[in-house]
Write an enzyme that holds these catalytic residues in place. Structure first.
Site, short mmCIF file in Angstrom:
data_model
loop_
_atom_site.label_atom_id
_atom_site.label_comp_id
_atom_site.label_asym_id
_atom_site.label_seq_id
_atom_site.Cartn_x
_atom_site.Cartn_y
_atom_site.Cartn_z
N CYS A 1 34.28 -98.92 57.49
CA CYS A 1 33.38 -99.76 56.74
C CYS A 1 34.20 -100.85 56.08
O CYS A 1 35.38 -101.02 56.39
CB CYS A 1 32.64 -98.94 55.67
SG CYS A 1 31.77 -97.50 56.34
N ARG B 1 28.43 -100.57 55.46
CA ARG B 1 28.63 -99.29 56.12
C ARG B 1 28.48 -99.37 57.63
O ARG B 1 27.52 -99.93 58.14
CB ARG B 1 27.63 -98.25 55.59
CG ARG B 1 27.87 -96.85 56.15
CD ARG B 1 26.80 -95.88 55.72
NE ARG B 1 27.09 -94.52 56.18
CZ ARG B 1 26.21 -93.54 56.28
NH1 ARG B 1 24.94 -93.76 55.91
NH2 ARG B 1 26.56 -92.35 56.71
N LEU B 2 29.46 -98.78 58.33
CA LEU B 2 29.35 -98.47 59.75
C LEU B 2 29.17 -96.96 59.81
O LEU B 2 30.12 -96.20 59.64
CB LEU B 2 30.60 -98.91 60.51
CG LEU B 2 30.57 -98.69 62.02
CD1 LEU B 2 29.55 -99.60 62.69
CD2 LEU B 2 31.96 -98.95 62.63
N SER B 3 27.96 -96.50 60.00
CA SER B 3 27.66 -95.07 59.87
C SER B 3 28.11 -94.31 61.10
O SER B 3 27.68 -94.59 62.21
CB SER B 3 26.16 -94.87 59.62
OG SER B 3 25.40 -95.63 60.53
N ILE C 1 29.41 -90.56 60.51
CA ILE C 1 29.20 -89.15 60.18
C ILE C 1 28.10 -89.06 59.11
O ILE C 1 28.08 -89.86 58.17
CB ILE C 1 30.50 -88.50 59.67
CG1 ILE C 1 31.53 -88.42 60.81
CG2 ILE C 1 30.25 -87.12 59.07
CD1 ILE C 1 32.89 -87.90 60.38
N ASN D 1 36.64 -96.70 53.14
CA ASN D 1 36.77 -97.16 54.51
C ASN D 1 37.66 -96.19 55.26
O ASN D 1 38.81 -95.99 54.88
CB ASN D 1 37.38 -98.57 54.52
CG ASN D 1 37.73 -99.04 55.93
OD1 ASN D 1 37.10 -98.65 56.89
ND2 ASN D 1 38.75 -99.88 56.03
N GLY D 2 37.14 -95.60 56.32
CA GLY D 2 37.95 -94.69 57.13
C GLY D 2 37.22 -93.41 57.48
O GLY D 2 35.98 -93.33 57.40
N GLY E 1 46.13 -94.86 71.50
CA GLY E 1 47.44 -94.21 71.49
C GLY E 1 48.46 -94.81 70.55
O GLY E 1 49.66 -94.49 70.67
#
EC number: 6.3.5.4
Length: 643
Positions: free
Chosen positions: A2, A52-54, A56, A81-82, A374
C-alpha cells in the site's frame, strides 16, 4: 502492500481540516500503490493517509487501522505498507501468551498487538517486508519502522512546519509548503548518485527529505527532532562444513527456502512469479508450483539481431510446468515510457533493467495481484562474479604493501585495455579502496569532466567506510556481501523492484530476503559461496532437486537491456540528444561533456553507455522534479477489485 503518509504538524500550527485535505491530496499522488481503497484519520496532533492494495483479509483490515488492549481500546492507529508472512503464528502466540484479541483476520493487527506487548523487540519477530507508521494516542508518539533489508521504502521530511513520513517522496514534496521544507539540491548526493548509479540511503537529492534506513526505527513527536535507532545489522558468521556431512547443510538451505516460499504464498488473491530463466527466479517459481500447480510466470525481453532473451525463460517455464506470459519491448515504447518511469521512481536510478521490469509488471497485473521474485539471492549466497575477485588477487597479498603500490603506479601509463593493466591496478588497492558495490561507471577524472561541482572529498567512502568498519576480520567475500546489503541491494535492486511493481498496483514478494533464510546463508563459509569455477556454490547444490539441470549452472541473467546498441542509432539516441539540448541542469552537469560522450559512443570510439545512461536519467529526473518542464502522462489502468 500500500502507500502510507503521516503528518505531525508543529504544535503551534493551525489547520485542522486544511491539514487533512493536504494529506488526502498528497496521498492521491501515490494512488497507484493502493487503488482499492483510500483512507484518512486524524486527531488534534497527527493526520494519517492511506491507499490500500488489498491482499489479505480483503473485506476487513481497512486502514488506518485502530487497535488497543481491553483497558485502552483504540489506543494505536496504524498505516502499514507490506506483508507480515508469519502473522498467523504471531496472532496465535499473542493470544496464547497475552490474551490478545483481534477484530480482523489480517496481519496489521498482529503488528499492533506485538508492539503493545513486546515493544521494539516486536520488529525482530516480524517475518516479512514492511514500512509502517504507528500512532500511539496515549503518549502522542509516532513510531515508524522499516524491515531489515529495506524491501519497503519510507521517506522522512522535517521542517519548521512539522514532520512527515511517506511511502513516496512525491507526497512529501506536495507537503513542502506545509512543512516549510528545504528543497535545494544536495550536490553531494548528486555526486554519490553519479558514482553509484543510485542515491544511497539515507540521502535523497532534496536536502529537506531523507529516508529512514533499512533495519531502523524512528520515534517522532510533534515539535521534536526524529530519534532514529538501528535495530538490525546483518552479520556473516561462517561455520565450517564438517567433512562427510555437507549434505546436511545443503538440506538446511532447501528446507528454509521451502518454508519461506510457503509463507510468501499466503494471500487471498492470485500469486504469480517473475521468471528470468536464471537459477534464483526458477527456484522460487518451482517451489511456488508446489502450492499452486497453475502458477503463471512472467518475463520480458527485447527483439534484436534475431535473438530474443525471453526464449531462455520460456524454456525454464516449460521445464517446471508453469504457464508462461512473455512481454517483448521495442525501442519506441521503451523511450516513450521513460518520463512516467522516472516519475514513479522519485529518485533517479541508473539501472536500465528497471524499464523492462516496469513493462513486465504491467503485463503481470493483467493476470495476478502478487508476484514472487528472486531478488536477494546474490547478496546472501554469493552470486556476483565480482565476489570471485579476491581469488584472482590472492597472490598480491604476499607482496609488501610498498611493492603493491609501485605496481599500481606502473600500470597507469599502460594503454587502456592492455592485458594486465586492470589486474595490476586492482591488486595494488585494498578491498576498501577498490570495492564499493556492483556499480562503478565513472573514474574520478571522468567525474571531474561531467560534474562542475565535483569535490574530491565526496567519495564512495562516505557510504562504504561505516559499513566496512562493521566487518573487520571477516573474509573478503563476506565483507563484499555486507557492503552490497547496505548499498546495491537497497539502493538499486529493491528500489526498482518496489517502484516498478507498485507503479502497476502489483505486489512483489522476495522469499530470499527472509530473516530465516539469511540466518542460514550467513553461516556459509567462503568456499561454499565462491569457487574458481562458479558462484553460489552451496545454493546450487541445495537446489539440485528443485531446479532443472539446464538452469543450475547457467550464468546470471536478469532482464538485459540493449542500451549500448540503442544509444548509437534510433529513437533512444534521438531522445538522448533532445534531453541534453533542452536540459536546464547545466549547473550540475556539464552538458558539453555529455554531448561529446554521445558523439564518441555513436561513432564507436568508446563505450559510454553506462555513463550516458546515468547522466541522462538524472537530467530527466531534474526536468520532472526541478524544472517541471516535463509532465509525464501517468496512465491509470483499472483492475478488477479482486484478482
Amino acid at each position: 502492500m500500500c502507500g502510507l503518509l503521516a503528518l505531525l504538524p508543529d504544535p503551534s500550527a493551525t489547520g485542522g481540516p486544511e491539514l487533512t485535505d493536504a494529506v488526502s491530496g498528497a496521498s492521491h499522488l501515490m494512488r497507484h500503490r493502493g487503488p482499492d481503497e483510500p483512507g484518512t484519520w486524524s486527531d488534534d496532533r497527527v493526520v494519517l493517509g492511506f491507499n490500500r492494495l488489498s491482499i489479505i483479509d480483503i473485506a476487513h483490515s481497512h486502514q488506518p487501522l485502530r487497535w488497543g488492549p481491553p483497558e485502552a481500546p483504540g489506543r494505536y492507529v496504524l498505516v502499514f505498507n507490506g506483508e507480515i508472512y508469519n502473522y498467523l503464528e504471531l496472532r496465535e502466540e499473542l493470544t496464547a501468551r497475552h490474551g490478545a484479541t483481534f477484530a480482523t483476520d489480517g496481519d496489521g493487527e498482529a503488528i499492533l498487538a506485538a508492539y503493545h506487548h513486546w515493544g521494539t523487540d516486536a520488529l525482530t519477530r516480524l517475518r516479512g517486508m514492511f514500512a509502517f507508521a504507528l500512532w500511539d494516542t496515549s503518549v502522542g508518539e509516532l513510531f515508524c519502522a522499516r524491515d531489515p533489508f529495506g524491501i519497503k521504502p519510507l521517506y522522512m521530511a522535517d521542517g519548521p512546519g512539522g514532520t512527515a513520513v511517506g511511502s513516496e517522496k512525491k507526497c512529501l514534496l506536495a507537503l513542502a509548503d506545509t512543512l516549510d521544507l528545504d528543497l535545494s539540491i544536495d550536490e553531494r548526493a548528486v555526486q554519490h548518485y553519479t558514482v553509484l548509479q543510485y542515491v544511497p540511503e539515507p540521502e535523497t537529492l532534496h536536502r529537506g527529505i531523507r529516508r529512514l534506513e533499512s533495519g531502523s526505527y524512528a520515534r517522532l513527536r510533534p515539535g521534536a527532532a526524529p530519534e532514529v535507532t538501528r535495530y538490525f545489522t546483518p552479520r556473516f558468521s561462517p561455520v565450517p562444513f564438517v567433512a562427510g556431512r555437507e549434505q546436511e547443510r545443503y538440506d538446511e538451505i532447501t528446507a528454509v527456502l521451502e518454508d519461506s516460499v510457503a509463507k510468501h504464498m499466503r494471500a487471498d488473491v492470485t500469486v504469480g512469479a517473475f521468471l528470468s530463466g536464471g537459477i534464483d527466479s526458477t527456484a522460487i517459481a518451482a517451489l511456488a508450483m508446489r502450492h499452486n500447480p497453475r502458477l503463471i510466470t512472467f518475463t520480458t525481453g527485447f527483439e534484436r539481431e534475431g535473438f530474443s532473451e525471453v526464449d531462455v525463460a520460456v524454456a525454464s517455464a516449460e521445464a517446471i510446468g508453469a504457464r508462461h506470459v512473455a512481454k517483448v519491448v521495442d525501442q519506441e515504447e521503451f523511450v516513450a515510457a521513460l518520463p512516467e518511469i522516472v516519475w514513479y521512481l522519485d529518485e533517479p536510478v541508473a539501472d536500465p533493467a528497471l524499464v523492462p521490469l516496469f513493462f513486465i509488471a504491467r503485463e503481470a497485473r493483467k493476470h495476478v495481484k502478487v508476484v514472487l521474485s528472486g531478488e536477494g539471492a546474490d547478496e546472501l549466497f554469493g552470486g556476483y562474479t565480482i565476489y570471485r575477485e579476491p581469488l584472482s588477487l590472492k597472490p598480491f597479498e604476499y607482496l609488501p604493501r610498498p611493492l603493491r603500490r609501485s605496481l599500481g603506479k606502473a600500470s597507469r601509463p599502460l594503454p587502456e585495455g592492455m592485458r594486465g593493466k586492470s589486474l595490476l591496478h586492482r591488486g595494488s588497492l585494498t578491498l576498501e579502496e577498490r570495492y564499493y558495490g556492483n556499480a562503478r561507471s565513472f573514474s574520478d577524472a571522468q567525474l571531474r569532466a561531467v560534474l562542475p561541482g565535483f569535490r574530491q572529498e565526496w567519495t564512495h567512502t562516505d557510504v562504504t567506510a561505516p559499513v566496512y568498519a562493521q566487518s573487520q576480520g571477516w573474509d573478503p567475500v563476506a565483507r563484499m556481501q555486507h557492503v552490497d546489503l547496505f548499498t546495491w541491494l537497497r539502493g538499486d535492486i529493491l528500489v526498482k523492484a518496489d517502484k516498478m511493481t507498485m507503479a502497476n498496483s502489483l505486489e512483489l514478494r522476495v522469499p530470499f530476503l527472509d530473516p530465516e533464510v539469511f540466518a542460514v546463508a550467513s553461516r556459509l563459509p567462503y568456499d561454499q559461496k565462491i569457487t574458481r569455477a562458479t558462484t553460489k556454490f552451496a545454493l546450487r547444490r541445495a537446489l539440485e532437486p528443485i531446479v532443472p539441470a539446464h538452469v543450475l549452472n547457467r550464468p546470471k541473467l536478469g532482464f538485459p537491456v540493449p542500451i549500448r546498441h540503442w544509444l548509437r542509432a534510433g529513437e533512444l539516441l534521438d531522445w538522448a540528444h533532445s534531453m541534453v539540448g533542452s536540459s536546464q541542469a547545466g549547473d550540475l552537469v556539464d552538458l558539453a561533456a555529455v554531448r561529446s560522450m554521445l558523439d564518441e559512443h555513436r561513432d564507436g570510439t568508446t563505450d559510454h553507455s553506462r555513463r550516458l545512461w546515468t547522466v541522462l536519467i538524472f537530467m530527466l529526473w531534474h526536468a520532472i522534479f526541478v524544472e517541471h518542464s516535463i509532465t509525464p502522462q501517468i496512465s491509470e489502468p483499472t483492475y478488477p477489485v479482486q484478482l
